[in-house]
Design a protein around this motif. Structure first.
Motif, PDB file in Angstrom:
ATOM      1  N   SER A 232       0.856  -1.187   0.000  1.00  9.43           N
ATOM      2  CA  SER A 232       0.000   0.000   0.000  1.00  9.43           C
ATOM      3  C   SER A 232       0.899   1.247   0.000  1.00  9.43           C
ATOM      4  O   SER A 232       1.957   1.258   0.626  1.00  9.43           O
ATOM      5  CB  SER A 232      -0.865  -0.036   1.261  1.00  9.43           C
ATOM      6  OG  SER A 232      -1.564   1.157   1.373  1.00  9.43           O
ATOM      7  N   TYR A 233       0.468   2.264  -0.731  1.00 11.45           N
ATOM      8  CA  TYR A 233       1.269   3.483  -0.869  1.00 11.45           C
ATOM      9  C   TYR A 233       0.618   4.629  -0.103  1.00 11.45           C
ATOM     10  O   TYR A 233      -0.593   4.621   0.149  1.00 11.45           O
ATOM     11  CB  TYR A 233       1.379   3.849  -2.353  1.00 11.45           C
ATOM     12  CG  TYR A 233       2.137   2.813  -3.142  1.00 11.45           C
ATOM     13  CD1 TYR A 233       3.512   2.914  -3.328  1.00 11.45           C
ATOM     14  CD2 TYR A 233       1.479   1.704  -3.665  1.00 11.45           C
ATOM     15  CE1 TYR A 233       4.213   1.941  -4.026  1.00 11.45           C
ATOM     16  CE2 TYR A 233       2.168   0.727  -4.360  1.00 11.45           C
ATOM     17  CZ  TYR A 233       3.537   0.847  -4.542  1.00 11.45           C
ATOM     18  OH  TYR A 233       4.227  -0.121  -5.217  1.00 11.45           O
ATOM     19  N   ASP A 234       1.426   5.625   0.210  1.00 10.63           N
ATOM     20  CA  ASP A 234       0.829   6.848   0.773  1.00 10.63           C
ATOM     21  C   ASP A 234       0.050   7.578  -0.316  1.00 10.63           C
ATOM     22  O   ASP A 234      -1.043   8.081  -0.077  1.00 10.63           O
ATOM     23  CB  ASP A 234       1.925   7.777   1.326  1.00 10.63           C
ATOM     24  CG  ASP A 234       2.654   7.155   2.508  1.00 10.63           C
ATOM     25  OD1 ASP A 234       2.026   6.357   3.240  1.00 10.63           O
ATOM     26  OD2 ASP A 234       3.854   7.461   2.698  1.00 10.63           O
ATOM     27  N   VAL A 235       0.670   7.662  -1.513  1.00  9.74           N
ATOM     28  CA  VAL A 235       0.020   8.394  -2.613  1.00  9.74           C
ATOM     29  C   VAL A 235       0.185   7.615  -3.914  1.00  9.74           C
ATOM     30  O   VAL A 235       1.299   7.210  -4.256  1.00  9.74           O
ATOM     31  CB  VAL A 235       0.656   9.800  -2.811  1.00  9.74           C
ATOM     32  CG1 VAL A 235      -0.147  10.601  -3.845  1.00  9.74           C
ATOM     33  CG2 VAL A 235       0.738  10.571  -1.504  1.00  9.74           C
ATOM     34  N   ALA A 236      -0.923   7.432  -4.628  1.00  8.75           N
ATOM     35  CA  ALA A 236      -0.859   6.902  -5.997  1.00  8.75           C
ATOM     36  C   ALA A 236      -1.142   8.068  -6.939  1.00  8.75           C
ATOM     37  O   ALA A 236      -2.154   8.771  -6.776  1.00  8.75           O
ATOM     38  CB  ALA A 236      -1.901   5.806  -6.195  1.00  8.75           C
ATOM     39  N   ILE A 237      -0.244   8.288  -7.888  1.00  7.78           N
ATOM     40  CA  ILE A 237      -0.402   9.387  -8.846  1.00  7.78           C
ATOM     41  C   ILE A 237      -0.706   8.783 -10.209  1.00  7.78           C
ATOM     42  O   ILE A 237       0.045   7.926 -10.692  1.00  7.78           O
ATOM     43  CB  ILE A 237       0.884  10.244  -8.925  1.00  7.78           C
ATOM     44  CG1 ILE A 237       1.174  10.878  -7.556  1.00  7.78           C
ATOM     45  CG2 ILE A 237       0.750  11.324 -10.004  1.00  7.78           C
ATOM     46  CD1 ILE A 237       2.464  11.696  -7.492  1.00  7.78           C
ATOM     47  N   VAL A 238      -1.794   9.202 -10.824  1.00  9.32           N
ATOM     48  CA  VAL A 238      -2.134   8.730 -12.167  1.00  9.32           C
ATOM     49  C   VAL A 238      -1.639   9.768 -13.160  1.00  9.32           C
ATOM     50  O   VAL A 238      -2.102  10.914 -13.162  1.00  9.32           O
ATOM     51  CB  VAL A 238      -3.660   8.537 -12.342  1.00  9.32           C
ATOM     52  CG1 VAL A 238      -3.949   7.888 -13.696  1.00  9.32           C
ATOM     53  CG2 VAL A 238      -4.244   7.731 -11.200  1.00  9.32           C
ATOM     54  N   GLY A 239      -0.678   9.373 -13.995  1.00  6.62           N
ATOM     55  CA  GLY A 239      -0.132  10.281 -15.007  1.00  6.62           C
ATOM     56  C   GLY A 239       1.297  10.662 -14.684  1.00  6.62           C
ATOM     57  O   GLY A 239       1.598  11.065 -13.556  1.00  6.62           O
TER      58      GLY A 239
ATOM     59  N   ASP B 156       5.546   7.473   0.547  1.00  6.74           N
ATOM     60  CA  ASP B 156       5.751   6.388  -0.421  1.00  6.74           C
ATOM     61  C   ASP B 156       4.849   6.698  -1.610  1.00  6.74           C
ATOM     62  O   ASP B 156       3.619   6.703  -1.472  1.00  6.74           O
ATOM     63  CB  ASP B 156       5.334   5.038   0.177  1.00  6.74           C
ATOM     64  CG  ASP B 156       6.288   4.613   1.276  1.00  6.74           C
ATOM     65  OD1 ASP B 156       7.500   4.879   1.138  1.00  6.74           O
ATOM     66  OD2 ASP B 156       5.811   4.039   2.272  1.00  6.74           O
ATOM     67  N   VAL B 157       5.482   6.945  -2.754  1.00  5.23           N
ATOM     68  CA  VAL B 157       4.720   7.418  -3.914  1.00  5.23           C
ATOM     69  C   VAL B 157       4.828   6.412  -5.058  1.00  5.23           C
ATOM     70  O   VAL B 157       5.926   5.940  -5.381  1.00  5.23           O
ATOM     71  CB  VAL B 157       5.265   8.794  -4.390  1.00  5.23           C
ATOM     72  CG1 VAL B 157       4.477   9.278  -5.616  1.00  5.23           C
ATOM     73  CG2 VAL B 157       5.205   9.828  -3.271  1.00  5.23           C
TER      74      VAL B 157
END
Ligand SMILES: Cc1cc2nc3c(=O)[nH]c(=O)nc-3n(C[C@H](O)[C@H](O)[C@H](O)COP(=O)(O)OP(=O)(O)OC[C@H]3O[C@@H](n4cnc5c(N)ncnc54)[C@H](O)[C@@H]3O)c2cc1C
Length: 375
Positions: free
Chosen positions: A2-9, A26-27
């Motif tokens: 599991s991540y702190d932030v998932a960025i799409v793009g 954690d990105v």
């Protein structure tokens, strides 16, 4: 995991967000294609934030400062260069007013005879200092490397199909290869942003792009960047001395017209450009087209927001209207501020979604040149 932030793009908006979040998060950055291969990879690298974000001086200065700091990192090379606008006789008074209000110079056009064609219809020239340019491929490669060295994980060639929302909170993304859990989700998916979020949130984003041509000129070092607001075009010297020309391409719509190149660039080069730009009649070496396109909003300013009407822990960064690369670090800094609650060194409110009455794409196109004075 599991991540702190998932960025799409993984365009400039996603990479800049990852860069700012990486030191203490954690990105994961997910892209349906190669990293940085979207609209960002087609950009001209014209960096004129004071011209294109005229109402946001702190945002503009913050973005510029980052490029100066990054200069010399990895393969990134920043070239500081003034931006010049030819002023027609009828516009001299208004230009004098802009110069006073914005602290820019209004000079004799003869000072820029190397840039303007001999018969160009200009009497004076407005000059912005502190602007510049770079090679966008080098910027994207450097940002990716800097992110990776700060622990950001990348998942290229992985389409995101949905944002997971549980009890009104974004909890991750569904990709074509399975689920990813994350405490927060940033959607910085360019023209993919609106379709991806269609079930979650309405966004007034429609397609917009530039068409670009490279001309076979042999320009001297130090050649200024320039533009013209009536013809809605800009030009600059490339590092190898060629002349890069960009003109805005307004998609018909809606429904959106999927043309890759509009007739605007051919018309410009065949008719008006040689009459305003020195070397404007040089041969075209190649065109740059961008079928995936950037997006624009009803006021031609981006949406960088954690919208109250959307799920909690969801941040949107899109709608950069052909001026996203130049704003990179301000975008990343704003996204960090929205996720952490830290103050940003500039106002973010001008980029909130709730400034718009509409969530539809059926709004009139607003030219960047109407909002500001790119050229
Ligand atoms: C020809 C041209 C010239 C330009 N010149 C300049 C310039 O000189 N200066 C300037 O500042 N700006 C310029 N721009 C504008 C600039 O390129 C954009 O504003 C900027 O790149 C937008 O960045 P972004 O990160 O929002 O979008 P993008 O770079 O398009 O990134 C979005 C990413 O999201 C990915 N994605 C989309 N949907 C999904 C999904 N469902 N799942 C996973 N991934 C997904 C895409 O593959 C893409 O990589 C220019 C644009 C063009 C077309």
């Amino acid at each position: 995991m599991s991540y702190d932030v998932a960025i799409v793009g993984s365009g400039v908006a996603g990479l800049a967000s990852a860069y700012r979040l990486a030191p203490d998060h954690d990105v994961l950055v997910v892209d349906r294609d190669a990293i940085g291969s979207g609209t960002s990879s087609r950009a001209s690298g014209v960096i004129t934030t004071p011209v294109d974000y005229p109402g946001q001086p702190e945002w503009s200065e913050h973005a510029l400062a980052f490029f100066r700091e990054l200069d010399g990192t990895g393969v990134f090379e920043w070239t500081e260069r003034e931006f010049v606008r030819g002023v027609r006789p009828a516009d001299v008074e208004a230009a004098r007013e802009s110069a006073r209000a914005e602290g820019i110079s209004l000079v004799d056009r003869a000072a820029y005879d190397e840039v303007f064609a001999e018969d160009a219809p200009y009497e004076r020239a407005l000059v912005w200092e502190g602007t510049g340019f770079f090679d966008v491929d080098e910027f994207l490669a450097t940002m990716q490397r800097e992110c990776a060295s700060r622990g950001v994980e990348f998942r290229p060639d992985t389409a995101v199909e949905a944002v997971h929302v549980e009890d009104g909170v974004a909890t991750g993304v569904e990709t074509e290869y399975g689920s990813v859990e994350a405490d927060s989700v940033v959607v910085a998916a360019g023209s993919g942003t609106r379709p991806l979020l269609a079930d979650v949130l309405g966004l007034p984003l429609r397609k917009f792009t530039w068409n670009v041509a490279y001309l076979d000129a042999d320009l001297p070092e130090g050649y200024p960047m320039a533009g013209d607001p009536v013809l809605q075009c800009y030009w600059r010297r490339t590092r190898d001395g060629h002349l890069l020309v960009g003109v805005q391409h307004e998609y018909e719509g809606p429904p959106e017209d999927e043309r890759e190149v509009g007739p605007e660039i051919e018309t410009l080069l065949g008719e008006a450009f040689p009459t305003i730009a020195a070397h404007g009649d040089s041969e075209v070496v190649r065109y740059e087209v961008c079928p995936m396109a950037d997006t624009t909003t009803p006021d031609a300013n981006p949406i960088v927001d954690a919208p109250a009407e959307g799920p909690a822990n969801l941040v949107i960064a899109a709608g950069f209207h052909g001026a996203g690369v130049m704003a990179s670090d301000s975008i990343g800094t704003a996204v960090r501020s929205l996720l952490t609650g830290e103050d940003a060194p500039f106002p973010i409110d001008p980029f909130r979604l709730d400034r718009f009455d509409t969530r539809s794409t059926d709004f009139p196109f607003r030219s960047l040149f109407g909002k500001s004075s790119r050229s």
